[in-house]
Design a protein around this motif. Structure first.
Motif, PDB file in Angstrom:
ATOM      1  N   ARG A   9       0.817  -1.206   0.000  1.00 54.56           N
ATOM      2  CA  ARG A   9       0.000   0.000   0.000  1.00 54.56           C
ATOM      3  C   ARG A   9       0.849   1.254   0.000  1.00 54.56           C
ATOM      4  O   ARG A   9       1.978   1.251   0.491  1.00 54.56           O
ATOM      5  CB  ARG A   9      -0.920   0.011   1.234  1.00 54.56           C
ATOM      6  CG  ARG A   9      -1.967  -1.084   1.188  1.00 54.56           C
ATOM      7  CD  ARG A   9      -2.862  -1.068   2.420  1.00 54.56           C
ATOM      8  NE  ARG A   9      -3.877  -2.101   2.329  1.00 54.56           N
ATOM      9  CZ  ARG A   9      -5.061  -1.937   1.699  1.00 54.56           C
ATOM     10  NH1 ARG A   9      -5.358  -0.782   1.153  1.00 54.56           N
ATOM     11  NH2 ARG A   9      -5.913  -2.931   1.641  1.00 54.56           N
ATOM     12  N   CYS A  10       0.298   2.308  -0.549  1.00 56.79           N
ATOM     13  CA  CYS A  10       0.968   3.599  -0.514  1.00 56.79           C
ATOM     14  C   CYS A  10       1.187   4.029   0.933  1.00 56.79           C
ATOM     15  O   CYS A  10       0.251   4.008   1.730  1.00 56.79           O
ATOM     16  CB  CYS A  10       0.120   4.625  -1.246  1.00 56.79           C
ATOM     17  SG  CYS A  10       0.809   6.294  -1.164  1.00 56.79           S
ATOM     18  N   PRO A  11       2.419   4.410   1.269  1.00 57.53           N
ATOM     19  CA  PRO A  11       2.690   4.817   2.650  1.00 57.53           C
ATOM     20  C   PRO A  11       2.033   6.143   3.018  1.00 57.53           C
ATOM     21  O   PRO A  11       1.927   6.473   4.188  1.00 57.53           O
ATOM     22  CB  PRO A  11       4.222   4.919   2.689  1.00 57.53           C
ATOM     23  CG  PRO A  11       4.626   5.153   1.270  1.00 57.53           C
ATOM     24  CD  PRO A  11       3.619   4.415   0.429  1.00 57.53           C
ATOM     25  N   LYS A  12       1.618   6.887   2.031  1.00 61.89           N
ATOM     26  CA  LYS A  12       1.022   8.194   2.316  1.00 61.89           C
ATOM     27  C   LYS A  12      -0.498   8.126   2.416  1.00 61.89           C
ATOM     28  O   LYS A  12      -1.087   8.580   3.392  1.00 61.89           O
ATOM     29  CB  LYS A  12       1.431   9.192   1.230  1.00 61.89           C
ATOM     30  CG  LYS A  12       0.903  10.601   1.487  1.00 61.89           C
ATOM     31  CD  LYS A  12       1.423  11.570   0.450  1.00 61.89           C
ATOM     32  CE  LYS A  12       0.877  12.972   0.726  1.00 61.89           C
ATOM     33  NZ  LYS A  12       1.333  13.936  -0.289  1.00 61.89           N
ATOM     34  N   CYS A  13      -1.138   7.539   1.405  1.00 60.75           N
ATOM     35  CA  CYS A  13      -2.601   7.569   1.348  1.00 60.75           C
ATOM     36  C   CYS A  13      -3.238   6.190   1.551  1.00 60.75           C
ATOM     37  O   CYS A  13      -4.448   6.065   1.583  1.00 60.75           O
ATOM     38  CB  CYS A  13      -3.067   8.166   0.029  1.00 60.75           C
ATOM     39  SG  CYS A  13      -2.797   7.100  -1.398  1.00 60.75           S
ATOM     40  N   ASN A  14      -2.411   5.198   1.668  1.00 65.66           N
ATOM     41  CA  ASN A  14      -2.872   3.837   1.954  1.00 65.66           C
ATOM     42  C   ASN A  14      -3.637   3.190   0.799  1.00 65.66           C
ATOM     43  O   ASN A  14      -4.319   2.177   0.972  1.00 65.66           O
ATOM     44  CB  ASN A  14      -3.712   3.786   3.233  1.00 65.66           C
ATOM     45  CG  ASN A  14      -3.601   2.440   3.915  1.00 65.66           C
ATOM     46  OD1 ASN A  14      -2.525   1.873   3.980  1.00 65.66           O
ATOM     47  ND2 ASN A  14      -4.698   1.919   4.424  1.00 65.66           N
ATOM     48  N   LYS A  31       4.788   4.397  -8.566  1.00 61.17           N
ATOM     49  CA  LYS A  31       4.229   5.722  -8.331  1.00 61.17           C
ATOM     50  C   LYS A  31       2.743   5.589  -8.045  1.00 61.17           C
ATOM     51  O   LYS A  31       1.998   5.027  -8.853  1.00 61.17           O
ATOM     52  CB  LYS A  31       4.460   6.612  -9.555  1.00 61.17           C
ATOM     53  CG  LYS A  31       4.034   8.050  -9.307  1.00 61.17           C
ATOM     54  CD  LYS A  31       4.409   8.918 -10.503  1.00 61.17           C
ATOM     55  CE  LYS A  31       4.076  10.377 -10.228  1.00 61.17           C
ATOM     56  NZ  LYS A  31       4.442  11.230 -11.365  1.00 61.17           N
ATOM     57  N   CYS A  32       2.347   6.092  -6.919  1.00 61.59           N
ATOM     58  CA  CYS A  32       0.945   6.022  -6.533  1.00 61.59           C
ATOM     59  C   CYS A  32       0.106   6.868  -7.490  1.00 61.59           C
ATOM     60  O   CYS A  32       0.422   8.029  -7.747  1.00 61.59           O
ATOM     61  CB  CYS A  32       0.786   6.519  -5.096  1.00 61.59           C
ATOM     62  SG  CYS A  32      -0.925   6.514  -4.545  1.00 61.59           S
ATOM     63  N   THR A  33      -0.944   6.265  -8.007  1.00 67.22           N
ATOM     64  CA  THR A  33      -1.782   6.981  -8.972  1.00 67.22           C
ATOM     65  C   THR A  33      -2.702   7.986  -8.291  1.00 67.22           C
ATOM     66  O   THR A  33      -3.325   8.806  -8.947  1.00 67.22           O
ATOM     67  CB  THR A  33      -2.628   5.993  -9.791  1.00 67.22           C
ATOM     68  OG1 THR A  33      -3.357   5.152  -8.909  1.00 67.22           O
ATOM     69  CG2 THR A  33      -1.736   5.135 -10.661  1.00 67.22           C
ATOM     70  N   ARG A  34      -2.810   7.891  -6.977  1.00 69.28           N
ATOM     71  CA  ARG A  34      -3.697   8.812  -6.270  1.00 69.28           C
ATOM     72  C   ARG A  34      -2.957  10.065  -5.820  1.00 69.28           C
ATOM     73  O   ARG A  34      -3.402  11.171  -6.040  1.00 69.28           O
ATOM     74  CB  ARG A  34      -4.333   8.118  -5.074  1.00 69.28           C
ATOM     75  CG  ARG A  34      -5.313   8.999  -4.317  1.00 69.28           C
ATOM     76  CD  ARG A  34      -5.760   8.358  -3.028  1.00 69.28           C
ATOM     77  NE  ARG A  34      -6.687   7.250  -3.280  1.00 69.28           N
ATOM     78  CZ  ARG A  34      -7.052   6.387  -2.338  1.00 69.28           C
ATOM     79  NH1 ARG A  34      -6.573   6.475  -1.129  1.00 69.28           N
ATOM     80  NH2 ARG A  34      -7.887   5.409  -2.626  1.00 69.28           N
ATOM     81  N   CYS A  35      -1.807   9.862  -5.176  1.00 68.43           N
ATOM     82  CA  CYS A  35      -1.123  11.013  -4.573  1.00 68.43           C
ATOM     83  C   CYS A  35       0.274  11.240  -5.146  1.00 68.43           C
ATOM     84  O   CYS A  35       0.977  12.140  -4.706  1.00 68.43           O
ATOM     85  CB  CYS A  35      -1.057  10.845  -3.060  1.00 68.43           C
ATOM     86  SG  CYS A  35       0.031   9.522  -2.526  1.00 68.43           S
ATOM     87  N   SER A  36       0.680  10.422  -6.108  1.00 68.13           N
ATOM     88  CA  SER A  36       1.937  10.599  -6.839  1.00 68.13           C
ATOM     89  C   SER A  36       3.202  10.397  -5.996  1.00 68.13           C
ATOM     90  O   SER A  36       4.279  10.752  -6.423  1.00 68.13           O
ATOM     91  CB  SER A  36       2.009  11.974  -7.512  1.00 68.13           C
ATOM     92  OG  SER A  36       0.977  12.066  -8.471  1.00 68.13           O
TER      93      SER A  36
HETATM   94 ZN   LIG Z   1      -0.770   7.428  -2.365  1.00 66.93          ZN
END
Ligand SMILES: [Zn+2]
Length: 47
Positions: A9-14, A31-36
Protein backbone atom coordinates in the motif's frame (compact mmCIF):
# COMPACT_ATOMS: atom_id res chain seq x y z
CA UNK A 1 -5.93 -18.94 -6.47
CA UNK A 2 -4.71 -15.61 -5.16
CA UNK A 3 -4.85 -16.45 -1.51
CA UNK A 4 -2.01 -15.62 0.83
CA UNK A 5 -1.08 -12.51 -1.06
CA UNK A 6 0.59 -9.63 0.67
CA UNK A 7 -0.68 -6.13 0.10
CA UNK A 8 1.59 -3.30 -0.85
CA UNK A 9 0.00 0.00 0.00
CA UNK A 10 0.97 3.60 -0.51
CA UNK A 11 2.69 4.82 2.65
CA UNK A 12 1.02 8.19 2.32
CA UNK A 13 -2.60 7.57 1.35
CA UNK A 14 -2.87 3.84 1.95
CA UNK A 15 -4.11 3.11 -1.56
CA UNK A 16 -3.61 -0.53 -2.48
CA UNK A 17 -0.94 -0.45 -5.17
CA UNK A 18 -0.61 -4.16 -5.82
CA UNK A 19 -0.62 -7.55 -4.24
CA UNK A 20 2.26 -9.91 -4.38
CA UNK A 21 3.45 -13.27 -3.36
CA UNK A 22 7.02 -14.34 -3.80
CA UNK A 23 9.88 -16.42 -2.66
CA UNK A 24 13.13 -14.58 -2.93
CA UNK A 25 14.05 -10.97 -3.30
CA UNK A 26 12.20 -8.05 -4.77
CA UNK A 27 12.95 -4.39 -5.24
CA UNK A 28 10.40 -2.18 -6.94
CA UNK A 29 9.30 1.41 -7.10
CA UNK A 30 5.73 2.30 -7.87
CA UNK A 31 4.23 5.72 -8.33
CA UNK A 32 0.94 6.02 -6.53
CA UNK A 33 -1.78 6.98 -8.97
CA UNK A 34 -3.70 8.81 -6.27
CA UNK A 35 -1.12 11.01 -4.57
CA UNK A 36 1.94 10.60 -6.84
CA UNK A 37 4.23 9.45 -4.05
CA UNK A 38 6.94 7.08 -5.15
CA UNK A 39 6.53 4.02 -2.97
CA UNK A 40 9.46 1.67 -2.64
CA UNK A 41 9.24 -1.96 -1.69
CA UNK A 42 12.39 -3.90 -0.98
CA UNK A 43 12.33 -7.47 0.20
CA UNK A 44 15.57 -9.31 0.73
CA UNK A 45 15.61 -13.02 0.80
CA UNK A 46 16.65 -14.37 4.15
CA UNK A 47 18.66 -17.50 4.65
ZN1 LIG B 1 -0.77 7.43 -2.36
Amino acid sequence: MLENMDDFRCPKCNKLLFKYRLKGSLAVEVKCTRCSVIATLIIKKEG
